[in-house]
Design an enzyme around this catalytic site. Structure first.
Site, PDB file in Angstrom:
ATOM      1  N   SER A 178      41.517  49.072  35.336  1.00  0.00           N
ATOM      2  CA  SER A 178      40.363  48.347  34.812  1.00  0.00           C
ATOM      3  C   SER A 178      39.344  49.238  34.118  1.00  0.00           C
ATOM      4  CB  SER A 178      39.695  47.553  35.933  1.00  0.00           C
ATOM      5  OG  SER A 178      39.294  48.407  36.985  1.00  0.00           O
ATOM      6  N   HIS A 206      43.813  42.455  34.041  1.00  0.00           N
ATOM      7  CA  HIS A 206      43.553  42.731  32.624  1.00  0.00           C
ATOM      8  C   HIS A 206      44.794  42.578  31.750  1.00  0.00           C
ATOM      9  CE1 HIS A 206      39.529  44.156  33.608  1.00  0.00           C
ATOM     10  NE2 HIS A 206      40.088  44.655  34.686  1.00  0.00           N
ATOM     11  N   LYS A 237      38.912  36.388  33.379  1.00  0.00           N
ATOM     12  CA  LYS A 237      38.874  37.356  32.279  1.00  0.00           C
ATOM     13  C   LYS A 237      39.497  36.707  31.045  1.00  0.00           C
ATOM     14  CE  LYS A 237      38.097  41.070  35.426  1.00  0.00           C
ATOM     15  NZ  LYS A 237      38.624  41.838  36.529  1.00  0.00           N
TER      16      LYS A 237
HETATM   17  C1  LIG Z   1      38.044  41.968  37.894  1.00  0.00           C
HETATM   18  C2  LIG Z   1      39.108  42.522  38.771  1.00  0.00           C
HETATM   19  C3  LIG Z   1      39.350  41.989  40.028  1.00  0.00           C
HETATM   20  C4  LIG Z   1      38.443  40.970  40.655  1.00  0.00           C
HETATM   21  O1  LIG Z   1      38.610  39.722  40.071  1.00  0.00           O
HETATM   22  P1  LIG Z   1      37.409  38.672  40.179  1.00  0.00           P
HETATM   23  O2  LIG Z   1      38.053  37.379  39.888  1.00  0.00           O
HETATM   24  O3  LIG Z   1      36.409  39.092  39.185  1.00  0.00           O
HETATM   25  O4  LIG Z   1      36.898  38.756  41.590  1.00  0.00           O
HETATM   26  C5  LIG Z   1      40.438  42.455  40.746  1.00  0.00           C
HETATM   27  N1  LIG Z   1      41.226  43.431  40.246  1.00  0.00           N
HETATM   28  C6  LIG Z   1      40.985  44.003  39.049  1.00  0.00           C
HETATM   29  C7  LIG Z   1      41.897  45.077  38.562  1.00  0.00           C
HETATM   30  C8  LIG Z   1      39.910  43.564  38.279  1.00  0.00           C
HETATM   31  O5  LIG Z   1      39.647  44.145  37.118  1.00  0.00           O
END
Ligand SMILES: *Cc1c(COP(=O)(O)O)cnc(C)c1O
Length: 384
Positions: A178, A206, A237
């Site tokens: 991330s 991602h 996302k």
């Molecule tokens: C954003 C993210 C999460 C958390 O997801 P949310 O739905 O925002 O709680 C988990 N793992 C990774 C790699 C992320 O980038």
């Protein structure tokens, strides 16, 4: 002053350039955001396909609310599991090529629940050192033995798997890292898991929507499939809504339904979100043009920043970190961009290792080539 010590700790963070503050957005998520009446060109959301404010998703959310109401009113195992949730789970499982899927409220909760339900005392969790904080917290909560390996270091992981005690073995990794944007070598990880009879949990927060045929994610991108892979992805996302899911063999999903505390002991998400997500999945599947445009922007950015005094980290994804190093220098650069009407987040420790503060530039299909040109010009100006 019952909180004097807390204040001193915050002051200490501020002195190190590590204090975090929120920005209040006036309108919806988009490359063109408004903060305190001032418009900005933003390169800091994870809305990779520009769906967060898409009219079809807004309509689906409104329609979903009209049909299912607002609150789910109860946990999934009590009376909160609606037909919209159920249909979405079936659609998500088919989308990523797994027999079953389970919706969670957030990706953070999905990781906590999955790792805690699948590993416990006497088991071993193997984790990449650059994994997302939610996977790190998850492994601690599980109370399994934890073995962390250097980022993407398959030789070290092989050694650790070799030395593992009896008990279950679970390897956990970001599929797309991330804060770095690079990929985990999922085929090699899978081969190691097969050799050592381990399970592989891949967090594709991602990758889903962005990578692979029709945006089906990292497994599709690498062309791999295995019963051993427990696939997790988020829906806030690229999918532009909210939530997360785990997709796996039916027995794994049944285990999560029974044992994942962050699934069992929490209220189901509003079913209208599931309605919006069903619409989002349609747009993702039809989104080849969006993904192609995004790839073009990534190439434009990388070409345009080659030779700048700060290096771009090696990444082919929408996450393009510019490595600055020093915390204050990263903040100063982020501030310089802000003065030019551009927002890019400065990411500092402990989110990333000491000495690797960076500007995390994220691109979206909602950006135009002109938007990227504006960022390039500003960065070149600030580098002088
Ligand atoms: C954003 C993210 C999460 C958390 O997801 P949310 O739905 O925002 O709680 C988990 N793992 C990774 C790699 C992320 O980038």
């Amino acid at each position: 002053m019952p909180y004097a010590k807390l204040q001193r700790e915050l002051d200490g963070r501020a002195a190190l350039g590590l204090l975090r503050k929120r920005q209040v957005l006036q309108g919806p998520q988009s490359p063109h955001i408004v903060i305190g009446e001032k418009p900005y060109l933003a390169f800091c959301s994870n809305d990779y396909l520009g769906l967060a404010n898409h009219p079809q998703l807004i309509a689906a959310l409104q329609q979903g609310a009209a049909q299912h109401g607002v609150g789910a009113g109860a946990a999934h195992l009590v009376s909160g599991h609606s037909v919209a949730h159920h249909r979405l789970e079936q659609t998500l499982a088919a989308f990523v090529g797994k027999p079953a899927a389970l919706l969670f409220s957030t990706g953070y909760m999905a990781n906590l629940g999955a790792v805690q339900a699948l590993a416990g005392k006497g088991d071993t969790v193997f984790a990449d050192k650059l994994n997302h904080a939610s996977l790190n917290d998850a492994m601690l909560l599980s109370r399994a033995t934890v073995k962390r390996y250097r980022h993407n270091d398959m030789a070290q992981l092989a050694q650790l798997l070799e030395q593992a005690e009896s008990g279950r073995k679970l390897v956990i990794t970001d599929a797309v890292f991330s804060m770095d944007g690079d990929l985990a070598p999922l085929p090699e990880l899978l081969a190691l898991c097969e050799r050592h009879d381990a399970w592989l949990l891949a967090d594709d927060a991602h990758g889903v929507g962005v990578l692979g045929a029709q945006g089906r994610g990292s497994l599709s991108y690498f062309g791999i499939a295995s019963e051993r892979i427990i696939y997790m992805a988020t829906l806030g996302k690229a999918a532009g809504v909210f939530g997360a899911f785990v997709a796996a063999e039916q027995v794994v999903i049944d285990t999560l339904v029974n044992h994942a505390h962050s699934y069992v002991y929490t209220t189901a998400t509003p079913p209208a979100l599931a309605s919006a997500l069903l619409e989002s999945l349609k747009l993702i599947v039809q989104g080849d043009a969006l993904r192609e445009h995004l790839r073009g922007l990534i190439t434009q950015l990388r070409n345009g920043l080659a030779g700048l005094r700060w290096p771009l980290m090696p990444s082919d994804t929408a996450i393009q970190p510019l490595l600055i190093g020093d915390n204050h220098a990263a903040l100063t650069l982020s501030e310089g961009l802000r003065e030019r009407g551009i927002r890019v987040a400065a990411i500092r420790p402990p989110t990333v290792p000491q000495g690797t503060a960076r500007l995390r530039i994220t691109l979206s299909a909602a950006h135009s080539a002109d938007d990227v040109t504006r960022l390039l010009e500003a960065l070149h100006e600030l580098a002088r």
